[in-house]
Design a protein around this motif. Structure first.
Motif, mmCIF file in Angstrom:
data_model
loop_
_atom_site.group_PDB
_atom_site.id
_atom_site.type_symbol
_atom_site.label_atom_id
_atom_site.label_comp_id
_atom_site.label_asym_id
_atom_site.label_seq_id
_atom_site.Cartn_x
_atom_site.Cartn_y
_atom_site.Cartn_z
ATOM 1 N N PHE A 26 7.456 41.322 -0.748
ATOM 2 C CA PHE A 26 6.122 41.414 -1.361
ATOM 3 C C PHE A 26 5.672 42.869 -1.469
ATOM 4 C CE2 PHE A 26 1.525 41.904 -0.402
ATOM 5 C CZ PHE A 26 1.056 41.540 -1.649
ATOM 6 N N ALA A 81 1.223 41.932 -15.156
ATOM 7 C CA ALA A 81 0.856 40.591 -14.702
ATOM 8 C C ALA A 81 2.054 39.651 -14.853
ATOM 9 C CB ALA A 81 -0.337 40.068 -15.492
ATOM 10 N N TYR A 84 4.805 40.498 -12.246
ATOM 11 C CA TYR A 84 4.460 40.048 -10.902
ATOM 12 C C TYR A 84 4.617 38.529 -10.782
ATOM 13 C CZ TYR A 84 1.946 39.185 -6.611
ATOM 14 O OH TYR A 84 1.619 38.752 -5.357
ATOM 15 N N GLU A 85 4.214 37.825 -11.822
ATOM 16 C CA GLU A 85 4.357 36.365 -11.817
ATOM 17 C C GLU A 85 5.837 35.996 -11.689
ATOM 18 O OE1 GLU A 85 2.229 33.866 -11.675
ATOM 19 O OE2 GLU A 85 3.924 32.472 -11.725
ATOM 20 N N SER A 88 7.051 36.835 -8.123
ATOM 21 C CA SER A 88 6.517 35.909 -7.119
ATOM 22 C C SER A 88 7.202 34.562 -7.198
ATOM 23 C CB SER A 88 5.020 35.691 -7.320
ATOM 24 O OG SER A 88 4.347 36.885 -7.221
ATOM 25 N N SER A 89 7.308 34.023 -8.422
ATOM 26 C CA SER A 89 7.831 32.664 -8.506
ATOM 27 C C SER A 89 9.318 32.622 -8.187
ATOM 28 C CB SER A 89 7.520 32.039 -9.870
ATOM 29 O OG SER A 89 7.944 32.891 -10.883
ATOM 30 N N ASP A 93 7.713 32.649 -3.625
ATOM 31 C CA ASP A 93 7.146 31.317 -3.393
ATOM 32 C C ASP A 93 7.992 30.462 -2.452
ATOM 33 O OD1 ASP A 93 5.035 32.002 -4.901
ATOM 34 O OD2 ASP A 93 5.546 30.796 -6.663
ATOM 35 N N SER A 96 8.061 31.689 1.208
ATOM 36 C CA SER A 96 6.708 31.580 1.741
ATOM 37 C C SER A 96 6.388 30.127 2.100
ATOM 38 C CB SER A 96 5.729 32.136 0.703
ATOM 39 O OG SER A 96 4.459 31.593 0.869
ATOM 40 N N GLU A 97 6.797 29.195 1.230
ATOM 41 C CA GLU A 97 6.537 27.776 1.510
ATOM 42 C C GLU A 97 7.364 27.284 2.692
ATOM 43 O OE1 GLU A 97 6.968 25.835 -2.305
ATOM 44 O OE2 GLU A 97 5.272 26.998 -3.065
#
Lengths: 109, 592
Positions: A26, A81, A84-85, A88-89, A93, A96-97
């Motif tokens: 991150f 944007a 970053y999306e 992250s995905s 994600d 993190s989950e």
């Protein structure tokens, strides 16, 4: 979670290699990108303030360098944007989950 | 049908529709905490629209279009700063905030601190920022209504402001976060449709050739430099002899940079924006909502180019500028103070404005440079012009949308400040965490009524203040007082109670003090206390915007407070860090 018996879980997780890797993924993405877009934004602001001869030059018809630079700020905002999306995905994600489930299991939920 | 009547009818339809939505929303509230976070049940897309609706205020729609119409390129600087700012929220704030807080900004700031001092500071800053922002919107509503509906009677204007206040109190107390969110979604939708319609009509007028639009704007405005930066911000100042005045030019350019700093860092410190991230269930949804918001807001701000330059190109300059300088007898005067007269020597005044020739009109000196009516006037032109049915319809539609815009934003602000009052001050400071959720909601509703009442009274008293000035204060305070504390809280292990308290008060107070000693308050003809005759002045700080000094001061104060205090909170930081990145135990209160 304020239950004393579980208080150790946060520090335990914080020190786990999975969490350290998530944090690195991150921060190594978000922090340099933040510095980059702020630098690019202030370059634009400083150019419009101090480099008037440059930004007033026409590029296409009545559209001058100042407009092109301003529109580029929109373009870079949208691109950042989107980047970053995507990051992250694909990179954040899932780990993190997984960590969340592990912690909540440890908390007895 | 007159545009006044049509505008009123359209607006009443909006009010009726949104009230129905709000009442339905209140029925679907399952538990009392829904008042604060809407049950955290919105999707990323819904919240993205609501964020756009909460963010795009009268300053965005009317203010930016007006600034571009009058000063050209410089208005566009606002659009860019307001958009780029969302990257701060996206990359650093939205997801960790959603993961580690529940209802207010104070939840995250006080996460690992001593509750009472930090929550008191956080609530103070939330209420101060929100009240300035509220005032700006309500003063804007008063000005808009008097221009659109032709109401100049001060008593009637006060009733309009009071009406706006009562409506926002109703939305918030009945619907809570859920109801307010629906109002903001409807408003965002209407604003996007209205702005898109106008943009297409403007571009159509110029055969979709943007260069021609800009050229026409230069021609109609009579200002050859309209497309260049420096008409309003960062001016190249000349001294009395006509030589470059280096000192004042540099001051003006620093002011531009200071404004840029406040705009780009202010957004992520606005409490009413921050609490919107709590209305979705997960960090992923918070991220998606910011992406949707960036898409919507970016598209809207791109359209401000067409709206602003469209107004500059198409709307008659005289009607764009409304008021002009006059002498003691009411005659219009030119820039040299000489009365403007026709060949026979009869001077022109407000009554004979319509009979003035175009050459003479160019001599007029505008006094109201707000440009707040540029967008509605452009709408009237695009519909077919003054006096036509199409013009009346367009003016009515855009006027009603502008009013809806203001209403949605003030509801969001009232909710943010009443939530903070109830959750931070009442529940955690006064009751020390022993208040029941029902008590908390009841206090929030009472606070919403009280804050609404205060805002009505202040807005009525502050009608002569400049709307942009009030918004600038809100952004500067948010960037100075809130952002450093929020960033340190989320990312700095060593940060502690004294650091948080010093960061908030240090940024807040330095921003307010610098503003008090700035040309915004005294020393220029457009100051709060205008420089006329021997009016007092204490403009010791040369910049209009304090950001370039007060934002670093907020960061320095937070750092200094932290390192001078021995308090450590390693365990709590471990919890915060793990929660903020993973979303474990999301939405659960931290117990101390």
């Amino acid at each position: 979670m304020s239950d004393p018996q579980h208080d150790g879980i946060w520090e335990e997780t914080q020190n786990s290699p999975e969490f350290k890797e998530l944090k690195r993924r991150f921060r190594s993405f978000a922090f340099p990108l933040t510095i980059a877009f702020l630098a690019w934004y202030f370059l634009y602001v400083i150019l419009t303030a101090f480099a008037r001869d440059f930004v007033n030059q026409p590029v296409l018809g009545n559209i001058n360098v100042a407009f092109v630079l301003g529109l580029l700020q929109f373009v870079t905002t949208f691109i950042i944007a989107w980047l970053y999306e995507r990051h992250s995905s694909s990179k954040l994600d899932a780990p993190s989950e997984a960590l969340r489930d592990k912690v909540e299991k440890g908390l007895g939920k | 049908m007159s545009h006044t009547l049509l505008s009123t009818i359209l607006f009443l339809i909006f009010v009726a529709l949104t009230l129905v939505l709000v009442i339905r929303a209140s029925r679907s509230n399952k538990q009392s905490s829904d008042f604060f976070d809407g049950g955290a049940s919105f999707s990323g897309f819904q919240n993205g629209l609501a964020i756009a609706g909460d963010y795009m205020s009268a300053a965005s729609f009317l203010g930016i279009a007006g600034t571009i119409a009058l000063f050209g390129y410089d208005g566009f600087l606002y659009s860019i700063g307001f958009l780029v700012a969302w990257l701060v929220a996206l990359l650093l704030i939205a997801e960790p905030l959603r993961n580690s807080g529940r209802f207010t900004m104070g939840d995250v700031l006080a996460f690992r601190m001593r509750q009472r001092p930090v929550r008191t500071a956080s609530a103070t800053s939330t209420v101060v920022v929100s009240i300035f922002y509220l005032l700006a919107q309500m003063v804007g509503a008063g000005a808009l209504v008097s221009l659109l509906l032709g109401i100049t009677d001060p008593v009637a204007k006060n009733w309009i402001i009071a009406g706006v206040g009562v409506l926002m109190i109703l939305y918030v107390t009945i619907g809570g976060m859920k109801g307010t969110t629906y109002v903001q979604i409807v408003k965002a939708f209407l604003l996007m449709i209205g702005a898109t319609l106008m943009t297409v009509l403007v571009l159509w007028h110029f055969n979709f050739n943007v260069s021609d639009l800009l050229g026409a704007a230069v021609k109609n405005s009579g200002n050859a430099s309209l497309l260049n930066p420096g008409q309003k911000f960062g001016k190249d100042v000349l001294d009395a002899a006509g030589n470059p005045d280096i000192f004042h030019s540099i001051v003006s350019k620093l002011d531009l940079i200071s404004l840029g700093l406040a705009l780009v860092l202010g957004t992520a410190g606005l409490p009413h924006i921050l609490i919107r991230f709590y209305t979705v269930p997960t960090a992923k949804a918070a991220r998606k909502s910011v992406n949707w918001a960036i898409g919507n807001i970016g598209f809207f701000y791109l359209m401000t180019i067409a709206l602003g330059f469209g107004a500059a190109a198409l709307v008659d300059r005289v009607s764009l500028l409304r008021g002009f300088k006059v002498d003691a007898t009411g005659c219009f005067i030119d820039a040299n103070g000489k009365a403007i007269a026709d060949a026979s020597g009869t001077c022109f005044n407000a009554d004979s404005l319509a009979t003035m020739g175009a050459d003479l009109k160019k001599l007029l000196v505008p006094v109201d440079l707000s440009g707040n009516v540029a967008a509605p006037q452009l709408a009237e032109f695009l519909g077919g012009g003054s006096g036509s049915t199409g013009g009346a319809v367009m003016l009515a539609i855009i006027g009603a949308i502008a009013f809806a815009t203001i209403l949605a934003v003030v509801a969001g602000l009232t909710l943010a400040s009443s939530s903070s009052f109830a959750h931070d001050l009442y529940a955690n400071v006064i009751k020390r965490g022993t208040a029941t959720p029902e008590q908390e909601v009841r206090v929030a509703k009472i606070a919403a009524i009280a804050i609404g009442a205060v805002a009505i009274v202040l807005a009525i008293a502050a009608q002569t203040l400049n709307v942009a000035f009030l918004v600038a204060i809100a952004f500067a305070i948010a960037a100075s007082g809130n952002l450093p504390a929020v960033l340190y809280s989320l990312y700095w292990k060593r940060f502690n109670t004294r650091g948080a308290v010093w960061a908030i008060y240090g940024g807040l107070i330095s921003a307010l003090i610098l503003l008090f000693f700035s040309p915004v308050v005294t020393g220029t003809p457009t100051s709060l206390i205008p420089l006329v005759g021997d009016a007092p002045r204490w403009d010791l700080f040369p910049l209009q915007n304090p950001g370039i000094v007060s934002i670093p001061l907020g960061f320095i104060a937070g750092w200094l407070g932290t390192i001078t205090s021995n308090e450590r909170n390693v365990q709590k930081y471990a919890e915060l860090e793990v929660r903020s990145l993973t979303g474990a135990a999301i939405g659960k209160a931290v117990q101390h």
